[in-house]
Design a protein around this motif. Structure first.
Motif, short mmCIF file in Angstrom:
data_model
loop_
_atom_site.label_atom_id
_atom_site.label_comp_id
_atom_site.label_asym_id
_atom_site.label_seq_id
_atom_site.Cartn_x
_atom_site.Cartn_y
_atom_site.Cartn_z
N GLY A 78 75.57 -9.90 89.52
CA GLY A 78 76.65 -8.98 89.86
C GLY A 78 76.18 -7.72 90.55
N GLN B 8 76.67 -0.75 92.22
CA GLN B 8 76.26 -1.68 91.16
C GLN B 8 74.81 -1.44 90.76
OE1 GLN B 8 77.41 -5.08 93.43
NE2 GLN B 8 79.43 -5.23 92.48
N CYS C 262 67.99 -8.84 92.79
CA CYS C 262 69.15 -9.32 93.54
C CYS C 262 68.83 -10.67 94.18
CB CYS C 262 69.52 -8.33 94.65
SG CYS C 262 69.93 -6.67 94.06
N SER D 200 85.75 -13.51 94.54
CA SER D 200 84.85 -13.48 93.39
C SER D 200 85.25 -14.48 92.30
CB SER D 200 84.82 -12.07 92.78
OG SER D 200 86.13 -11.64 92.45
N VAL E 38 79.40 -12.01 93.18
CA VAL E 38 79.45 -10.99 94.23
C VAL E 38 79.86 -11.58 95.58
CG1 VAL E 38 77.72 -9.53 93.11
CG2 VAL E 38 76.99 -11.26 94.77
#
Length: 384
Positions: free
Chosen positions: A223, A229, A243, A268, A340
């Motif tokens: 996420g 974020q 990530c 999403s 995401v």
């Protein structure tokens, strides 16, 4: 931006970019983060070539490698291993996949393919020493294990080489096993992430892992694709972020263009955790493939490693046909992706994505700092 992770790895920003594409890995490191190559499908020769290619573009900047190393290894004959596993696949499952491909008119390959060499690279433990020899012959800064706690052979070689060891955890109880194994960095992966993931949200899991980490750096994963974020992850106590999904919206990522177009059109809520690709729950983009496996007459997914053995050729055929614009293949096409995906609007360079996340995170942290009043100032008196 300075955290325990940047100090440990000598990087400018506490952002790790995990991807199977060497181009993404190189660009993330060049932009100040740490690119990590997902190397679970490479032979030793292929991995050596990929790492050499990355290093030629980094001018000494650090990067890492993510491997799939089982805790126990024993010699095995690849042919015997493959034959043994294939004999365990029920005929009904084989028939279901064949009929599914026929319904969507997926073309057969023009030339015979090797029988699942990529999967054998993961399943045959006899190849592990050769992979480790390649990894530690290169000046990597970090090695991560994608299969539970890393074995002592990996940890010992990493310590001798001065390489940081990282490992993913999806539950608080996993942290103790990883720390006992000698892991230096814990990656708290929440359910929002793409690929194999558990059921605990990142915002819940991260502070739980931080509490159990004994001062070791913790990275939040799942996420995280924007600066806001990333700032939230740091606020939860993480020393950085890991990530993965965000790089699937980069030009350098090698995911086929038909899949990327589906990513750009997705919301999403268009992902799901499904066992129908690997045999374990893995978050991916929902497609007609999943509808078929959930429909009437489906035999259900087999456990790992039987399910990927069953479906590997089917996915190769689907990818090839979708690349050529085949309608049925495009409907079935999918790949691992986190929630995401709903924020993807266009394909961009990986370096641009990296810099934007870090810059926006810095700006957001400064905004948040402004919400805290100066404690040295006295409170204004109220007028009655």
């Amino acid at each position: 931006m300075r955290t325990a992770l940047t100090d440990l790895l000598g990087i400018d920003a506490p952002l790790v970019g995990f991807n199977r594409s060497p181009g993404v890995v190189a660009e993330v490191s060049r932009a100040g983060g740490l690119g990590v190559l997902a190397a679970t499908m490479y032979s030793p020769e292929e991995l050596d070539a990929q790492l050499t290619w990355i290093e030629e573009r980094l001018d000494g900047r650090p990067y890492g490698v993510d491997l799939l190393v089982p805790g126990h290894t024993a010699p095995a004959d690849p042919a015997d291993l493959l034959a043994s596993l294939q004999s365990q696949i029920p005929p009904g499952h084989v028939r279901f996949v064949e009929e599914l491909l026929e319904r969507y008119d997926i073309p057969k390959p023009s030339t015979p393919r090797e029988q699942n060499p990529e999967i054998l690279a993961n399943l045959d433990p006899s190849g592990v020493p050769a992979l480790l020899d390649v990894v530690f012959a290169h000046p990597i800064a970090l090695v991560a294990n994608a299969l539970g706690a890393p074995p002592p052979t990996l940890v010992d070689r990493a310590k001798d080489a001065g390489v940081v060891v990282a490992s993913l955890v999806g539950k608080p109880e996993h942290a103790a096993r990883q720390l006992d194994a000698g892991v230096d960095v814990l990656v708290a992966q929440g359910t929002e992430a793409g690929g194999h993931t558990g059921t605990i949200a990142t915002t819940v899991l991260t502070p739980e892992i931080v509490e159990r980490a004994g001062g070791r750096p913790v990275l939040a994963a799942g996420g995280i694709a924007t600066g806001a974020q990333m700032a939230a992850a740091l606020a939860l106590g993480a020393s950085g972020v890991w990530c993965g999904s965000v790089w699937l919206s980069s030009h350098e990522d090698i995911t086929p263009e038909p899949v990327k177009r589906k990513f750009l059109a997705a919301s999403s809520s268009d992902t799901l955790r499904s066992r129908t690709r690997t045999g374990k729950p893995a978050r991916q983009l929902r497609s007609a493939w999943h509808d078929e496996w959930e429909g009437e007459g489906s035999p259900g997914a087999l456990p790992m490693p039987l399910q990927p053995l069953l479906t590997a050729e089917a996915w190769s055929r689907i990818d090839d046909a979708a690349e050529a614009g085949h309608t049925g293949a495009t409907a079935l096409e999918s790949y691992y992706i986190g929630q995401v995906v709903g924020g993807f609007t266009a394909l961009r360079p990986a370096a641009e994505i990296t810099r934007e996340i870090v810059d926006d995170c810095t700006a957001r942290l400064r905004e948040l700092a402004g919400l805290v009043g100066d404690p040295s100032r006295t409170r204004p008196q109220t007028v009655e």
